[in-house]
Design an enzyme around this catalytic site. Structure first.
Site, PDB file in Angstrom:
ATOM      1  N   ASN A 102       0.860  -1.176   0.000  1.00 32.46           N
ATOM      2  CA  ASN A 102       0.000   0.000   0.000  1.00 32.46           C
ATOM      3  C   ASN A 102       0.901   1.233   0.000  1.00 32.46           C
ATOM      4  O   ASN A 102       1.828   1.324   0.804  1.00 32.46           O
ATOM      5  CB  ASN A 102      -0.909   0.001   1.235  1.00 32.46           C
ATOM      6  CG  ASN A 102      -2.029   1.008   1.139  1.00 32.46           C
ATOM      7  OD1 ASN A 102      -1.793   2.196   0.934  1.00 32.46           O
ATOM      8  ND2 ASN A 102      -3.258   0.555   1.297  1.00 32.46           N
ATOM      9  N   HIS A 135     -13.062  -3.811   0.753  1.00 29.94           N
ATOM     10  CA  HIS A 135     -12.668  -3.192  -0.510  1.00 29.94           C
ATOM     11  C   HIS A 135     -13.812  -3.278  -1.519  1.00 29.94           C
ATOM     12  O   HIS A 135     -14.768  -4.026  -1.334  1.00 29.94           O
ATOM     13  CB  HIS A 135     -11.422  -3.871  -1.097  1.00 29.94           C
ATOM     14  CG  HIS A 135     -10.141  -3.426  -0.492  1.00 29.94           C
ATOM     15  ND1 HIS A 135      -9.620  -3.991   0.643  1.00 29.94           N
ATOM     16  CD2 HIS A 135      -9.268  -2.448  -0.853  1.00 29.94           C
ATOM     17  CE1 HIS A 135      -8.472  -3.400   0.951  1.00 29.94           C
ATOM     18  NE2 HIS A 135      -8.232  -2.459   0.055  1.00 29.94           N
ATOM     19  N   LYS A 139     -11.974  -5.662  -6.622  1.00 27.74           N
ATOM     20  CA  LYS A 139     -10.781  -6.301  -6.043  1.00 27.74           C
ATOM     21  C   LYS A 139     -11.108  -7.764  -5.797  1.00 27.74           C
ATOM     22  O   LYS A 139     -11.878  -8.097  -4.894  1.00 27.74           O
ATOM     23  CB  LYS A 139     -10.348  -5.614  -4.749  1.00 27.74           C
ATOM     24  CG  LYS A 139      -9.068  -6.191  -4.155  1.00 27.74           C
ATOM     25  CD  LYS A 139      -8.565  -5.364  -2.986  1.00 27.74           C
ATOM     26  CE  LYS A 139      -7.299  -5.949  -2.380  1.00 27.74           C
ATOM     27  NZ  LYS A 139      -6.191  -6.090  -3.327  1.00 27.74           N
TER      28      LYS A 139
END
Length: 251
Positions: A102, A135, A139
């Site tokens: 990330n 999410h 995803k």
């Protein structure tokens, strides 16, 4: 900086906007319809390639860049069981590789807070821990790379934790899947995964005892924070050799 973008979806287009805003040239974009253009010839003269694709294609994409002598930044998750192979190749070729699960500054602060809290909780004892991540439905892999990094921080700090497992009902591509979180062993960290709507990303780490609970939570508002972090990482990597992470960038 002359950049290549590998993966020209929503994230790739956001990266392109930020690169141009910061005065860089986007010399090459690669997506599914021109994947064969990712070769040494098209990478010639590229300072850094930024790769955000899929678990099925990331390894080959990064390997191609390293073999062509092109520095590469990657944020693709769901494939990192082979990351060590590419790190070895990078060292062998004298290349440059920057990987992060990330690229958000806030998430990387969360990683540091979580590692320290896990150490303190591990010393105090008496707490159980669970990680939850939400999410968007696009995803497909679970758990998120961010959740895995958080779990690794817990395992490093709490002596009684040895591994993580994933409770991901309705998600086909799940690593270390369990069907019932209540069945997890005491030395396992449960990561719960949910896919809904257009949520960019929410991560929560909950430490709970019989008497109280502590929570760390991060919510990503949009993709721009991730794209900006990837571009800053590319700027950091340009002209360097070696293997880097967000820890190196944020020193």
């Amino acid at each position: 900086m002359k950049a290549a973008i590998i993966g020209y979806g929503k994230m790739g287009r956001e990266i392109e906007r930020i690169l141009r805003e910061r005065g860089h040239e986007v010399a090459l974009t690669i997506d599914a319809d021109n994947a064969s253009d990712l070769d040494a010839e098209h990478l010639e003269g590229i300072d850094v390639a930024i790769e955000f694709t899929t678990p099925a294609t990331a390894y080959a994409n990064i390997r191609t860049c390293l073999e062509a002598g092109t520095a590469v930044v990657s944020g693709t998750t769901g494939w990192t069981d082979r990351l060590a192979e590419l790190q070895a190749l990078c060292r062998e070729r004298g290349g440059a590789l920057f990987y992060a699960s990330n690229f958000s500054l806030g998430v990387n602060l969360l990683f540091r807070l979580n590692r320290r809290l896990a150490e303190l909780v591990g010393s105090a004892g008496g707490y159980q821990v669970r990680i939850d991540e939400v999410h968007h439905t696009q995803k497909k892999d679970a758990p998120s790379g961010t959740a895995i990094t958080l779990a690794e921080g817990v395992i490093a700090g709490m002596p009684d934790k040895r591994e993580w497992v994933n409770y991901a009902p309705g998600i086909d591509c799940s690593a270390h899947r369990i069907d019932d979180p209540a069945a997890a062993a005491s030395n396992q960290v449960v990561i719960g995964s949910v896919r809904e709507g257009a949520v960019p990303g929410i991560h929560t780490v909950r430490y709970e005892s019989e008497d109280d609970c502590l929570e760390l939570r991060h919510e990503t508002k949009n993709r721009r924070s991730l794209a900006l972090g990837a571009v800053v990482a590319a700027e950091f990597l340009a002209g360097k050799r070696g293997i880097y992470t967000m820890d190196d960038l944020l020193k």
